[in-house]
Design a protein around this motif. Structure first.
Motif, mmCIF file in Angstrom:
data_model
loop_
_atom_site.group_PDB
_atom_site.id
_atom_site.type_symbol
_atom_site.label_atom_id
_atom_site.label_comp_id
_atom_site.label_asym_id
_atom_site.label_seq_id
_atom_site.Cartn_x
_atom_site.Cartn_y
_atom_site.Cartn_z
ATOM 1 N N TYR A 270 1.107 -1.265 0.348
ATOM 2 C CA TYR A 270 0.429 -0.042 0.272
ATOM 3 C C TYR A 270 0.416 0.909 -0.532
ATOM 4 O O TYR A 270 1.766 1.017 0.815
ATOM 5 C CB TYR A 270 -1.004 -0.160 0.993
ATOM 6 N N LEU A 271 0.496 2.469 -0.679
ATOM 7 C CA LEU A 271 0.895 3.510 -0.903
ATOM 8 C C LEU A 271 0.082 4.433 0.049
ATOM 9 O O LEU A 271 -0.990 4.481 -0.327
ATOM 10 C CB LEU A 271 1.313 4.350 -2.800
ATOM 11 N N CYS A 272 0.852 5.133 1.286
ATOM 12 C CA CYS A 272 0.157 5.870 1.744
ATOM 13 C C CYS A 272 0.894 7.221 1.863
ATOM 14 O O CYS A 272 1.995 7.201 1.695
ATOM 15 C CB CYS A 272 0.093 4.798 3.759
ATOM 16 N N ASN A 273 -0.332 7.623 2.833
ATOM 17 C CA ASN A 273 -0.001 9.229 3.567
ATOM 18 C C ASN A 273 1.085 9.035 4.928
ATOM 19 O O ASN A 273 1.843 7.516 5.216
ATOM 20 C CB ASN A 273 -0.402 10.460 3.543
ATOM 21 N N ALA A 274 1.476 9.672 5.595
ATOM 22 C CA ALA A 274 2.786 9.896 6.461
ATOM 23 C C ALA A 274 2.183 9.447 7.984
ATOM 24 O O ALA A 274 2.776 8.751 8.734
ATOM 25 C CB ALA A 274 3.070 11.101 6.987
ATOM 26 N N SER A 275 0.552 9.473 7.440
ATOM 27 C CA SER A 275 0.020 8.792 8.780
ATOM 28 C C SER A 275 -0.609 7.554 8.272
ATOM 29 O O SER A 275 -0.978 6.263 9.541
ATOM 30 C CB SER A 275 -0.999 9.800 9.064
ATOM 31 N N THR A 294 1.630 -7.753 4.278
ATOM 32 C CA THR A 294 1.740 -6.715 3.549
ATOM 33 C C THR A 294 2.711 -5.367 3.790
ATOM 34 O O THR A 294 3.114 -5.212 4.750
ATOM 35 C CB THR A 294 -0.245 -5.932 4.232
ATOM 36 N N VAL A 295 3.274 -4.396 2.554
ATOM 37 C CA VAL A 295 3.959 -3.948 3.060
ATOM 38 C C VAL A 295 3.069 -1.993 2.479
ATOM 39 O O VAL A 295 2.595 -2.177 2.075
ATOM 40 C CB VAL A 295 5.139 -3.687 2.093
ATOM 41 N N TYR A 296 3.797 -1.143 3.823
ATOM 42 C CA TYR A 296 3.322 -0.264 3.974
ATOM 43 C C TYR A 296 4.306 1.110 3.507
ATOM 44 O O TYR A 296 4.866 1.146 4.487
ATOM 45 C CB TYR A 296 1.747 0.525 4.893
ATOM 46 N N ILE A 297 3.776 1.856 2.877
ATOM 47 C CA ILE A 297 5.107 2.751 2.656
ATOM 48 C C ILE A 297 4.400 4.324 2.624
ATOM 49 O O ILE A 297 3.340 4.591 2.469
ATOM 50 C CB ILE A 297 5.886 2.959 1.046
ATOM 51 N N MET A 298 4.815 4.542 3.501
ATOM 52 C CA MET A 298 3.593 5.611 4.375
ATOM 53 C C MET A 298 5.544 7.165 4.073
ATOM 54 O O MET A 298 6.352 6.625 5.056
ATOM 55 C CB MET A 298 3.845 5.715 6.039
ATOM 56 N N SER A 299 4.462 8.382 3.499
ATOM 57 C CA SER A 299 5.555 9.695 3.070
ATOM 58 C C SER A 299 4.611 10.381 2.732
ATOM 59 O O SER A 299 3.492 10.000 1.742
ATOM 60 C CB SER A 299 6.564 8.942 2.289
ATOM 61 N N ASP A 300 5.211 11.495 3.325
ATOM 62 C CA ASP A 300 4.400 13.009 2.362
ATOM 63 C C ASP A 300 4.359 12.838 1.194
ATOM 64 O O ASP A 300 3.674 13.191 0.284
ATOM 65 C CB ASP A 300 4.691 13.929 2.983
ATOM 66 N N PHE A 301 5.642 12.299 0.364
ATOM 67 C CA PHE A 301 5.799 12.519 -1.438
ATOM 68 C C PHE A 301 4.591 11.336 -2.023
ATOM 69 O O PHE A 301 4.169 11.591 -2.843
ATOM 70 C CB PHE A 301 6.935 12.034 -1.714
ATOM 71 N N ILE A 302 4.465 10.618 -1.046
ATOM 72 C CA ILE A 302 3.262 9.341 -1.534
ATOM 73 C C ILE A 302 2.039 11.027 -1.632
ATOM 74 O O ILE A 302 1.540 10.867 -2.951
ATOM 75 C CB ILE A 302 3.122 8.436 -1.394
#
Length: 676
Positions: A270-275, A294-302
Motif C-alpha cells: 500500500y502506498l500511504c500518506n505519512a499517517s 503487507t507492505v506500507y510505504i508511508m510518506s508525504d511524497f506519496i
C-alpha cells in the motif's frame, strides 16, 4: 431500526410518490459537475473498497466508533448496508462545498481534522463508490452549529440513475444532541447480496492496520466483528527510509511498515500518506505463498503525488523509482532473514553432526547474505530431500559442499533455481524427488533446454526467412544450408542425418553403406553412374524402422534462398533428382521409400497450381509406387513445428519475450553463418 439519535426513515427504495409526500422537507437540489465516465468508474468499485471509503469518511469526521451492519432478509441475502459513526457530521452550511463540487471537498484545503487526524479523502470522490453496492444511498447526519449547543439533523439522498443530482431535506433540531452520520445503502445489487463477509473483514483489517495502530482508541465494528489487526499479525517492523536530495532527485523521508500475517495469501503493498492512510494498492513483489504479508510505504511524497494527480503515472518519476527500489531491497532482505532464522534449528542439527561446510564467522554483509541463502537451502535439503538424513556422513558432507560451491561460483543462476525450489509445496517437492528416482537432473535440464532452444530457433528462422533485411542477403548453401544441418528436427523427429551437399553418386554410396551393402560400391560400373552429378542439399534417413525391420525411408531436400520464388525451373530440378534415383537400379526401391522435397519461402502461381492435386494432399505433386515429390513452403513447415511444440510450451509456461530472443539464439550458435 437506526440508532436512537437518528431520525428513523423508510429504508426501502424511494419512489416518486414518496418524494412528493416529503416535498415540504426539500431545501436544496444539489447539481454536481461530474462526467459520465467518472460515474461509471466508481459504480464498478469492489465491495470492500466501497465500504472502506465510507469508513475513511467517518474517520475523517473524527469518529471514534464506526459500525457497519448488513441487513438481511429471511433468506439471509443482504438487502441494505448501514454505516454509522459518532463523528462531527456534515455541516448544513458547508453542504454545497462538501457534496456539490466533485473534486472540491473541504478537506482539500485543510491538512488535518479538528482532532488532529490526517485526512484520507481530499477530492470528494469516495461517496460515489456507494452506488457500486446499491442504487440508492441516503446520508442522515447530525452536526453541532458552531458557537451553539444546538445539534441539527437533516438527510441527503442520491440515486444511481442520476448521480449529478442530490436531494436534501431541511435541517431540524436533534433532541438527542449527539453528532454523527449514518449512511444507508438501499436496493443492494444482486452481485452484492451474498458476499463473503469474512473475506471483507480480513481485507479491511489489512487496509486499516496502520491507521488503527496509530490511533488505538478507534473502534470499527463490521457485522458485530471488531476490526483489530493485532489479532492477525504475526510480526511487524517499522523501518525509516531517507533518500537525500541529489541533482535529479528530491529528498524523501518515509516509514516502511512490514506486517506479516498469521495466515492467508496476502502479498500486497500500500502506498500511504505519512499517517498510514492507504491511497492505492499494488503487488509487493514477493511471490512466496510461505510469506503472507503487507507492505506500507508511508510518506508525504506519496501524498504529494496523489494530490498532484501523478500517482497513476508514478513509474515515470525517477524519484519514486529510487524509493521503490530501496523498499523492494529492504523487503527482500527482511524475507531472506526471516527464512534464515526459521532454518536455524536444522542448521544447528547439521553443525552437531559435523557436516556444516562453514567454520569461520562471517566477515562482511556479502558473506552474511551468502551464508543466509545457504542456510535456507540447506534446511530445505535436510527437511525434504529423500534419504538425506539416513545417508552416510560423507554423502551429506559432499551434498552440502556441492551446494556451497554452486552458490559461490554462480550465485545469480543459483538464486533463480533456489527461489523456484523454495516456493514448491511439499507435494511438488515429493514429485521432484520421484522424478529424480527415474531420471537424472541433467537429463531434465537438457530436455527442457532442447525444447526452449527449438522454440527460439523457430522464432529466429522465421525472421531470417521473411524479414526484408535478411531475405535479400541470406545465402542458400553457405548460410541457410549450414544452419539447418544442425536443426534437421524441423523436418521430422523420425529422421537422422545422412549427407549434405554431395552428388547423387555419393548419395548412392551413403545409402548402400546404410543398408549394409558397402561391397556394391566398388562393383558399380562407371557408366551406371552417369547423370548422377546433381547435388541435392540434404539427405536424411529414417532413424528407426516401421513395419518390417529392414524397411527404410529416405528424405532428399532441396533448399532455395528466401528471395528465390519456387517456379518451373526449381520444380524441374527436384523432379530430375527424383527420376534419376528411381531410374537407377542401384538405388534401393524395394525396401526404401524415397521422398523428395523442394523448400522455399515463396511459391509462384505456377507452383501453387501444381500443389493443388484433387487426389492428394496440398503440395504432393508426384506420387509413385515407392517415391513422392513435394513442394513445401517454409511457412507451412514452421507452423507445423510450432503446433507440435505448443503443448509442451504451454505446460512449461514458456514464452519468447520478443523477436530479439530468436535472433540472439541464431547469432550465438551460428555466428559464422548469419548475414551481416
Amino acid at each position: 431500526m437506526l440508532a436512537k439519535n437518528m431520525v428513523s426513515f423508510n429504508i426501502d427504495c424511494y419512489d416518486k410518490k414518496f418524494i412528493q409526500e416529503r416535498v415540504r422537507w426539500l431545501a436544496v437540489n444539489l447539481d454536481v459537475q461530474i462526467s459520465n465516465e467518472h460515474i461509471q468508474n466508481y459504480k464498478k468499485s469492489k465491495v470492500t473498497d466501497a465500504i472502506a471509503e465510507f469508513i475513511w469518511n467517518s474517520l475523517d469526521a473524527d469518529a471514534n466508533n464506526i459500525i457497519v451492519e448488513f441487513k438481511r432478509n429471511q433468506l439471509e441475502a443482504i438487502e441494505s448496508i448501514i454505516i454509522k459513526d459518532d463523528g462531527h457530521g456534515i455541516s448544513f452550511d458547508e453542504l454545497r462545498e462538501t457534496f456539490g463540487e466533485f473534486g472540491g471537498s473541504y478537506k482539500k484545503y485543510r491538512l488535518k481534522s479538528p482532532k488532529g487526524r490526517c485526512f484520507h479523502g481530499k477530492l470528494g470522490h469516495g461517496r460515489y463508490k456507494g452506488f457500486a453496492l446499491g442504487s440508492k444511498v441516503v446520508w442522515i447526519t447530525s452536526y453541532k452549529q458552531p458557537e451553539e449547543e444546538i445539534v441539527y439533523q437533516y438527510e441527503i439522498s442520491g440515486q444511481s440513475d442520476n448521480l449529478k443530482k442530490y436531494l436534501v431535506t431541511d435541517k431540524e433540531k436533534n433532541k438527542n444532541k449527539s453528532t454523527g452520520t449514518t449512511v444507508v445503502i438501499q436496493c443492494v445489487k444482486q452481485s452484492c447480496r451474498n458476499v463473503d463477509i469474512i473475506s471483507i473483514i480480513e481485507e479491511l483489517e489489512i487496509v486499516f492496520a496502520p491507521y488503527l495502530l496509530a490511533y488505538p482508541g478507534i473502534k470499527i465494528s463490521v457485522d458485530d466483528h471488531i476490526i483489530n489487526p493485532l489479532n492477525s499479525i504475526r510480526d511487524m517492523h517499522d523501518i525509516d527510509i531517507h533518500i537525500p536530495k541529489e541533482k535529479n532527485f528530491e529528498e524523501i523521508n518515509a516509514i516502511l511498515k512490514i506486517i506479516e500475517w498469521n495466515k492467508g495469501k496476502n502479498k500486497n503493498r500500500y502506498l500511504c500518506n505519512a499517517s498510514g492512510i492507504a491511497i492505492t494498492e499494488e503487488p509487493s513483489g514477493i511471490n512466496s505463498n510461505m510469506f503472507p504479508h503487507t507492505v506500507y510505504i508511508m510518506s508525504d511524497f506519496i501524498e504529494k503525488l496523489w494530490i498532484e494527480n501523478k500517482l497513476e503515472v508514478r513509474e515515470f518519476y525517477h524519484t519514486y523509482k529510487k524509493l521503490l527500489n530501496k523498499v523492494e531491497n529492504i523487503v527482500r532482505d527482511y524475507y531472506r532473514e526471516r527464512l534464515a532464522n526459521s532454518a536455524q534449528e536444522s542448521i544447528a542439527e547439521l553443525k552437531n553432526q559435523g557436516i556444516y561446510p562453514y567454520t569461520s564467522e562471517v566477515k562482511n554483509n556479502i558473506e552474511k547474505i551468502e551464508r543466509q541463502v545457504f542456510d535456507i537451502c540447506a534446511a530445505k535439503v535436510n527437511t525434504y530431500l529423500r534419504g538425506f538424513k539416513s545417508s552416510r556422513k560423507k554423502t551429506k558432507q559432499f551434498t552440502l559442499r556441492l551446494l556451497r560451491e554452486s552458490l559461490e561460483q554462480n550465485p545469480t543462476s543459483m538464486k533463480k533455481v533456489l527461489t523456484e525450489i523454495l516456493d514448491l509445496p511439499k507435494e511438488q517437492l515429493d514429485d521432484l524427488a520421484n522424478i529424480l528416482d527415474r531420471t537424472s537432473l541433467p537429463a531434465i535440464i537438457n530436455t527442457t533446454k532442447m525444447l526452449t532452444n527449438r522454440l527460439a530457433f523457430i522464432n529466429g528462422l522465421e525472421q531470417i526467412l521473411y524479414s526484408p533485411g535478411y531475405e535479400k542477403k541470406l545465402l542458400e548453401r553457405s548460410q541457410l544450408h549450414k544452419i539447418l544441418i544442425e536443426e534437421l528436427w524441423i523436418f521430422g523427429e523420425e529422421y537422422t542425418y545422412g549427407c549434405d551437399d554431395i552428388s547423387l553418386t555419393n548419395v548412392l554410396n551413403e545409402q548402400l553403406k546404410w543398408l549394409g551393402r558397402e561391397e556394391l560400391v566398388q562393383e558399380i560400373p562407371k557408366e551406371e553412374l552417369k547423370g548422377l552429378s546433381d547435388i541435392p542439399d540434404v539427405c536424411l534417413y529414417r532413424q528407426y524402422t516401421t513395419g518390417r525391420n529392414d524397411e527404410f525411408k529416405n528424405l532428399v531436400i532441396e533448399l532455395k534462398r528466401p528471395k528465390v520464388p519456387l517456379n518451373a525451373d526449381e520444380l524441374s530440378q527436384i523432379e530430375r533428382y527424383a527420376y534419376k534415383v528411381i531410374e537407377n537400379k542401384y538405388f534401393d526401391k524395394e525396401k526404401t521409400k524415397w521422398v523428395f522435397i523442394l523448400v522455399g519461402s515463396k511459391l509462384s502461381d505456377f507452383a501453387k497450381q501444381k500443389c493443388k492435386q484433387s487426389d492428394r494432399p496440398y503440395g504432393l505433386i508426384i506420387k509413385g509406387e515407392n517415391y513422392e515429390v513435394w513442394i513445401r513452403e517454409w511457412n507451412q513447415i514452421i507452423q507445423e513445428a510450432k503446433g507440435k511444440l505448443k503443448y509442451l510450451k504451454d505446460k512449461l509456461e514458456y514464452s519468447i519475450s520478443d523477436n530479439s530472443e530468436g535472433m540472439s539464439y541464431l547469432r550465438t550458435k551460428y555466428p559464422q553463418f548469419m548475414p551481416d
